[in-house]
Design a protein around this motif. Structure first.
Motif, PDB file in Angstrom:
ATOM      1  N   ALA A 121      50.963  85.691  56.320  1.00 33.22           N
ATOM      2  CA  ALA A 121      52.062  86.121  55.444  1.00 33.22           C
ATOM      3  C   ALA A 121      52.520  84.992  54.536  1.00 33.22           C
ATOM      4  O   ALA A 121      52.793  85.209  53.348  1.00 33.22           O
ATOM      5  CB  ALA A 121      53.226  86.641  56.287  1.00 33.22           C
ATOM      6  N   LEU A 122      52.602  83.779  55.067  1.00 35.83           N
ATOM      7  CA  LEU A 122      53.010  82.639  54.251  1.00 35.83           C
ATOM      8  C   LEU A 122      52.019  82.373  53.124  1.00 35.83           C
ATOM      9  O   LEU A 122      52.417  82.158  51.977  1.00 35.83           O
ATOM     10  CB  LEU A 122      53.151  81.383  55.117  1.00 35.83           C
ATOM     11  N   LEU A 123      50.731  82.377  53.442  1.00 37.74           N
ATOM     12  CA  LEU A 123      49.732  82.099  52.416  1.00 37.74           C
ATOM     13  C   LEU A 123      49.673  83.202  51.370  1.00 37.74           C
ATOM     14  O   LEU A 123      49.492  82.920  50.176  1.00 37.74           O
ATOM     15  CB  LEU A 123      48.350  81.884  53.040  1.00 37.74           C
ATOM     16  N   ARG A 124      49.837  84.445  51.794  1.00 41.83           N
ATOM     17  CA  ARG A 124      49.873  85.543  50.815  1.00 41.83           C
ATOM     18  C   ARG A 124      51.055  85.358  49.854  1.00 41.83           C
ATOM     19  O   ARG A 124      50.916  85.506  48.647  1.00 41.83           O
ATOM     20  CB  ARG A 124      49.966  86.888  51.515  1.00 41.83           C
ATOM     21  N   ALA A 125      52.206  85.037  50.418  1.00 45.23           N
ATOM     22  CA  ALA A 125      53.415  84.903  49.592  1.00 45.23           C
ATOM     23  C   ALA A 125      53.320  83.712  48.644  1.00 45.23           C
ATOM     24  O   ALA A 125      53.592  83.839  47.452  1.00 45.23           O
ATOM     25  CB  ALA A 125      54.642  84.770  50.492  1.00 45.23           C
ATOM     26  N   SER A 132      57.837  80.990  45.070  1.00 51.65           N
ATOM     27  CA  SER A 132      58.377  79.644  45.257  1.00 51.65           C
ATOM     28  C   SER A 132      58.628  79.400  46.744  1.00 51.65           C
ATOM     29  O   SER A 132      59.185  80.249  47.445  1.00 51.65           O
ATOM     30  CB  SER A 132      59.672  79.515  44.470  1.00 51.65           C
ATOM     31  N   GLN A 133      58.228  78.221  47.213  1.00 59.92           N
ATOM     32  CA  GLN A 133      58.468  77.883  48.616  1.00 59.92           C
ATOM     33  C   GLN A 133      59.961  77.766  48.903  1.00 59.92           C
ATOM     34  O   GLN A 133      60.419  78.140  49.981  1.00 59.92           O
ATOM     35  CB  GLN A 133      57.736  76.598  48.988  1.00 59.92           C
ATOM     36  N   VAL A 142      64.984  79.487  56.828  1.00 61.71           N
ATOM     37  CA  VAL A 142      64.510  78.214  57.384  1.00 61.71           C
ATOM     38  C   VAL A 142      64.677  77.136  56.321  1.00 61.71           C
ATOM     39  O   VAL A 142      64.809  77.428  55.131  1.00 61.71           O
ATOM     40  CB  VAL A 142      63.030  78.287  57.842  1.00 61.71           C
ATOM     41  N   SER A 143      64.654  75.889  56.753  1.00 66.56           N
ATOM     42  CA  SER A 143      64.791  74.800  55.781  1.00 66.56           C
ATOM     43  C   SER A 143      63.517  74.719  54.933  1.00 66.56           C
ATOM     44  O   SER A 143      62.434  75.128  55.352  1.00 66.56           O
ATOM     45  CB  SER A 143      65.044  73.473  56.484  1.00 66.56           C
ATOM     46  N   TYR A 144      63.683  74.168  53.748  1.00 64.00           N
ATOM     47  CA  TYR A 144      62.563  74.008  52.823  1.00 64.00           C
ATOM     48  C   TYR A 144      61.464  73.149  53.434  1.00 64.00           C
ATOM     49  O   TYR A 144      60.281  73.479  53.357  1.00 64.00           O
ATOM     50  CB  TYR A 144      63.082  73.419  51.514  1.00 64.00           C
ATOM     51  N   SER A 145      61.837  72.052  54.086  1.00 65.56           N
ATOM     52  CA  SER A 145      60.829  71.172  54.686  1.00 65.56           C
ATOM     53  C   SER A 145      60.081  71.867  55.828  1.00 65.56           C
ATOM     54  O   SER A 145      58.881  71.659  56.005  1.00 65.56           O
ATOM     55  CB  SER A 145      61.459  69.864  55.166  1.00 65.56           C
ATOM     56  N   THR A 146      60.769  72.714  56.586  1.00 69.65           N
ATOM     57  CA  THR A 146      60.116  73.469  57.654  1.00 69.65           C
ATOM     58  C   THR A 146      59.084  74.424  57.073  1.00 69.65           C
ATOM     59  O   THR A 146      57.950  74.519  57.561  1.00 69.65           O
ATOM     60  CB  THR A 146      61.151  74.254  58.488  1.00 69.65           C
ATOM     61  N   LEU A 147      59.471  75.109  55.998  1.00 76.39           N
ATOM     62  CA  LEU A 147      58.539  76.048  55.373  1.00 76.39           C
ATOM     63  C   LEU A 147      57.332  75.311  54.799  1.00 76.39           C
ATOM     64  O   LEU A 147      56.198  75.759  54.963  1.00 76.39           O
ATOM     65  CB  LEU A 147      59.229  76.867  54.279  1.00 76.39           C
ATOM     66  N   LYS A 148      57.579  74.175  54.143  1.00 77.18           N
ATOM     67  CA  LYS A 148      56.464  73.393  53.591  1.00 77.18           C
ATOM     68  C   LYS A 148      55.481  73.005  54.692  1.00 77.18           C
ATOM     69  O   LYS A 148      54.269  73.098  54.518  1.00 77.18           O
ATOM     70  CB  LYS A 148      56.979  72.137  52.883  1.00 77.18           C
ATOM     71  N   VAL A 151      53.450  76.076  55.720  1.00 81.47           N
ATOM     72  CA  VAL A 151      52.453  76.415  54.701  1.00 81.47           C
ATOM     73  C   VAL A 151      51.271  75.443  54.790  1.00 81.47           C
ATOM     74  O   VAL A 151      50.108  75.863  54.751  1.00 81.47           O
ATOM     75  CB  VAL A 151      53.079  76.427  53.288  1.00 81.47           C
ATOM     76  N   GLN A 152      51.562  74.146  54.939  1.00 81.43           N
ATOM     77  CA  GLN A 152      50.482  73.167  55.051  1.00 81.43           C
ATOM     78  C   GLN A 152      49.630  73.421  56.295  1.00 81.43           C
ATOM     79  O   GLN A 152      48.410  73.315  56.246  1.00 81.43           O
ATOM     80  CB  GLN A 152      51.050  71.743  55.074  1.00 81.43           C
TER      81      GLN A 152
END
Length: 189
Positions: A121-125, A132-133, A142-148, A151-152
């Motif tokens: 789901a993350l990669l599709r989005a 935008s992340q 969730v925090s931006y750094s957690t999402l990054k 995704v990585q």
């Protein structure tokens, strides 16, 4: 060792390497000449005679990459060159980067489907839909750094799936320029 001696010893194997990457014999000859010129210009920077052979092969590989990059920028297809994605003896090579990405787009979906639901789901989005992340992080709470980080991690899992199927050829910037399936029956391509 002089340039003449180097060329006498290595030109035939360099030409074979070029022939495995470029179908048009005239282009092969032009690229071989370009390798000779670059060898002459850059040989002074070579440290140690034991590094000559790998240096020449790297130089030749970079000349091929530059050749395809120039052609991709011009969007020029030569009639006697294989079209992007056609099978060659050394794998699949792309003349035009957008075409390569489009063709591999169909390969990406089965691999993404092979990931766990959250990673897929993350990669599709982010990578397919172009979201935008930061906005996605806010939406998911969730925090931006957690999402990054997530995704990585998902991208790494995806890359591992790809590498299990195909050997990929990347240029010095990490852009895909070709690939070779490890098995004849690659499950996606």
């Amino acid at each position: 060792m002089t340039i003449e001696q180097i060329w006498q010893e290595y030109s035939a194997s360099l030409k074979r390497l070029l022939q495995s990457k470029v179908a048009n014999p005239a282009d092969v000859d032009d690229l071989l000449q370009e390798v000779l010129i670059k060898t002459h210009q850059q040989i002074a920077g070579l440290r140690g005679a034991d590094r000559l052979k790998p240096w020449l092969y790297t130089l030749t590989r970079n000349v091929v990459i530059d050749f395809y990059r120039r052609r991709g920028r011009q969007n020029a297809w030569l009639a006697d060159e294989p079209q992007a994605g056609e099978q060659r003896s050394e794998g699949l090579w792309f003349d035009n980067e957008p075409v390569a990405l489009q063709q591999l787009g169909d390969c990406v979906k089965p691999f993404i489907d092979g990931l766990d639901a959250e990673a897929a789901a993350l990669l599709r989005a982010v990578d397919i839909d172009g979201r935008s992340q930061k906005a996605l992080a806010e939406e998911l709470g969730v925090s931006y750094s957690t999402l990054k980080s997530r995704v990585q991690r998902a991208r790494l899992q995806l890359r591992q799936l790809f590498e299990g199927c195909c050997a990929m050829e990347l240029d010095h910037r990490g852009n895909l320029i070709g690939y070779q399936p490890h098995q004849r029956e690659c499950r996606c391509c």
